[in-house]
Design a protein around this motif. Sequence first.
Motif, mmCIF file in Angstrom:
data_model
loop_
_atom_site.group_PDB
_atom_site.id
_atom_site.type_symbol
_atom_site.label_atom_id
_atom_site.label_comp_id
_atom_site.label_asym_id
_atom_site.label_seq_id
_atom_site.Cartn_x
_atom_site.Cartn_y
_atom_site.Cartn_z
ATOM 1 N N THR A 33 -11.551 16.945 -16.073
ATOM 2 C CA THR A 33 -11.249 15.685 -15.392
ATOM 3 C C THR A 33 -10.254 14.905 -16.242
ATOM 4 O OG1 THR A 33 -13.106 14.547 -16.450
ATOM 5 C CG2 THR A 33 -13.524 15.541 -14.295
ATOM 6 N N GLU A 34 -9.347 14.236 -15.564
ATOM 7 C CA GLU A 34 -8.376 13.397 -16.262
ATOM 8 C C GLU A 34 -8.066 12.168 -15.428
ATOM 9 O OE1 GLU A 34 -5.204 14.608 -18.508
ATOM 10 O OE2 GLU A 34 -5.969 16.606 -18.918
ATOM 11 N N GLU A 35 -7.769 11.102 -16.129
ATOM 12 C CA GLU A 35 -7.369 9.872 -15.453
ATOM 13 C C GLU A 35 -5.988 10.058 -14.836
ATOM 14 O OE1 GLU A 35 -5.998 5.340 -16.618
ATOM 15 O OE2 GLU A 35 -7.208 6.477 -18.043
ATOM 16 N N LEU A 36 -5.839 9.566 -13.609
ATOM 17 C CA LEU A 36 -4.524 9.532 -12.978
ATOM 18 C C LEU A 36 -4.435 8.256 -12.155
ATOM 19 C CD1 LEU A 36 -1.785 10.796 -12.417
ATOM 20 C CD2 LEU A 36 -2.829 12.041 -10.511
ATOM 21 N N ASP A 37 -3.628 7.353 -12.617
ATOM 22 C CA ASP A 37 -3.414 6.072 -11.950
ATOM 23 C C ASP A 37 -2.036 6.124 -11.318
ATOM 24 O OD1 ASP A 37 -2.857 3.454 -11.209
ATOM 25 O OD2 ASP A 37 -3.700 2.581 -13.028
ATOM 26 N N TRP A 38 -1.964 6.062 -10.008
ATOM 27 C CA TRP A 38 -0.685 6.182 -9.300
ATOM 28 C C TRP A 38 0.275 5.058 -9.662
ATOM 29 C CZ3 TRP A 38 -3.325 6.703 -3.912
ATOM 30 C CH2 TRP A 38 -4.025 7.910 -3.862
ATOM 31 N N PHE A 39 -0.246 3.947 -10.146
ATOM 32 C CA PHE A 39 0.624 2.839 -10.529
ATOM 33 C C PHE A 39 1.172 3.019 -11.934
ATOM 34 C CE2 PHE A 39 -1.808 1.200 -7.008
ATOM 35 C CZ PHE A 39 -0.874 0.470 -6.299
ATOM 36 N N GLN A 40 0.605 3.968 -12.674
ATOM 37 C CA GLN A 40 1.076 4.306 -14.023
ATOM 38 C C GLN A 40 0.991 5.816 -14.173
ATOM 39 O OE1 GLN A 40 -1.472 2.135 -16.666
ATOM 40 N NE2 GLN A 40 -0.706 0.166 -16.000
ATOM 41 N N TRP A 60 -5.128 5.314 2.664
ATOM 42 C CA TRP A 60 -5.824 4.536 3.683
ATOM 43 C C TRP A 60 -5.239 3.142 3.857
ATOM 44 C CZ3 TRP A 60 -7.827 6.007 -0.943
ATOM 45 C CH2 TRP A 60 -8.185 5.010 -1.834
ATOM 46 N N VAL A 61 -4.453 2.688 2.901
ATOM 47 C CA VAL A 61 -3.774 1.399 3.053
ATOM 48 C C VAL A 61 -2.303 1.564 2.678
ATOM 49 C CG1 VAL A 61 -5.812 -0.056 2.706
ATOM 50 C CG2 VAL A 61 -4.434 0.615 0.747
ATOM 51 N N LEU A 62 -1.476 0.786 3.322
ATOM 52 C CA LEU A 62 -0.021 0.862 3.148
ATOM 53 C C LEU A 62 0.399 0.684 1.687
ATOM 54 C CD1 LEU A 62 2.685 1.132 4.614
ATOM 55 C CD2 LEU A 62 2.629 -1.334 5.005
ATOM 56 N N GLU A 63 -0.284 -0.191 0.958
ATOM 57 C CA GLU A 63 0.097 -0.495 -0.419
ATOM 58 C C GLU A 63 -0.028 0.709 -1.360
ATOM 59 O OE1 GLU A 63 -2.055 -2.362 1.425
ATOM 60 O OE2 GLU A 63 -0.643 -3.977 1.847
ATOM 61 N N LEU A 64 -0.792 1.721 -0.977
ATOM 62 C CA LEU A 64 -0.972 2.900 -1.829
ATOM 63 C C LEU A 64 0.040 4.004 -1.556
ATOM 64 C CD1 LEU A 64 -4.856 3.211 -1.833
ATOM 65 C CD2 LEU A 64 -3.376 2.306 -3.638
ATOM 66 N N VAL A 65 0.751 3.919 -0.436
ATOM 67 C CA VAL A 65 1.654 5.006 -0.048
ATOM 68 C C VAL A 65 2.758 5.220 -1.084
ATOM 69 C CG1 VAL A 65 3.362 5.768 1.652
ATOM 70 C CG2 VAL A 65 1.158 4.837 2.411
ATOM 71 N N GLY A 92 -4.624 4.179 9.749
ATOM 72 C CA GLY A 92 -3.784 3.100 10.237
ATOM 73 C C GLY A 92 -2.382 3.609 10.518
ATOM 74 N N LYS A 93 -1.806 3.146 11.585
ATOM 75 C CA LYS A 93 -0.483 3.620 12.001
ATOM 76 C C LYS A 93 0.576 3.336 10.940
ATOM 77 C CE LYS A 93 2.924 3.208 15.631
ATOM 78 N NZ LYS A 93 3.485 2.365 16.652
ATOM 79 N N ASP A 94 0.563 2.136 10.363
ATOM 80 C CA ASP A 94 1.594 1.760 9.391
ATOM 81 C C ASP A 94 1.552 2.660 8.152
ATOM 82 O OD1 ASP A 94 2.433 -0.248 11.082
ATOM 83 O OD2 ASP A 94 1.358 -1.837 10.012
ATOM 84 N N ALA A 95 0.358 2.867 7.601
ATOM 85 C CA ALA A 95 0.242 3.714 6.408
ATOM 86 C C ALA A 95 0.605 5.152 6.736
ATOM 87 C CB ALA A 95 -1.173 3.639 5.836
ATOM 88 N N ASP A 96 0.193 5.633 7.889
ATOM 89 C CA ASP A 96 0.487 7.006 8.293
ATOM 90 C C ASP A 96 1.993 7.226 8.425
ATOM 91 O OD1 ASP A 96 -0.602 9.632 9.364
ATOM 92 O OD2 ASP A 96 0.652 8.990 11.050
ATOM 93 N N GLU A 97 2.668 6.345 9.134
ATOM 94 C CA GLU A 97 4.118 6.477 9.312
ATOM 95 C C GLU A 97 4.850 6.343 7.988
ATOM 96 O OE1 GLU A 97 5.100 3.621 12.342
ATOM 97 O OE2 GLU A 97 4.349 4.923 13.946
ATOM 98 N N SER A 102 8.027 8.427 3.616
ATOM 99 C CA SER A 102 8.245 8.462 2.167
ATOM 100 C C SER A 102 8.322 9.888 1.641
ATOM 101 C CB SER A 102 7.118 7.713 1.446
ATOM 102 O OG SER A 102 7.167 6.343 1.744
ATOM 103 N N LEU A 103 7.462 10.759 2.148
ATOM 104 C CA LEU A 103 7.513 12.157 1.732
ATOM 105 C C LEU A 103 8.847 12.789 2.125
ATOM 106 C CD1 LEU A 103 3.887 13.270 2.638
ATOM 107 C CD2 LEU A 103 4.854 13.104 0.327
#
Length: 129
Positions: A33-40, A60-65, A92-97, A102-103
């Motif tokens: 196991t290892e820490e992985l923070d998408w913001f860092q 699950w939320v737009l801010e994480l995409v 949610g439609k916004d996060a999905d789109e 982004s990919l």
Amino acid sequence: VVMTDLPYALPGCQDTIEANREGFGGGAPIISTEELDWFQPTQRNSILEVDVVLAADVVWVLELVDPFVKTLASLCPPNSKKRIILSYQRRGKDADEALWESLANEHFEIEGPVPFVPTDIEQVKENDR
């Protein structure tokens, strides 16, 4: 196999590994196991050297995409032979789109998404008998 999450979740990840270790039999894989923070995003070799990234229920939320996709891009640079398998429930439609856009804006070749087809649980149970 490297299982990642935020620091507060790592003890639960380790417990899951230990609870399932017997199920692996004699050829038990090495799982850490290892820490992985998408913001860092990390620069740890153990995470950077993976061949496949399996991400389940992570968007699950737009801010994480954006941080999620940037992390994937750092783990799987252009022209690498690494694969990403992404499994998630559209919440949610916004996060999905935003995720698929982004990919596509990164270097990723997208196969899917594969539509989910609900299965009649009674039919599955019948087939298992």
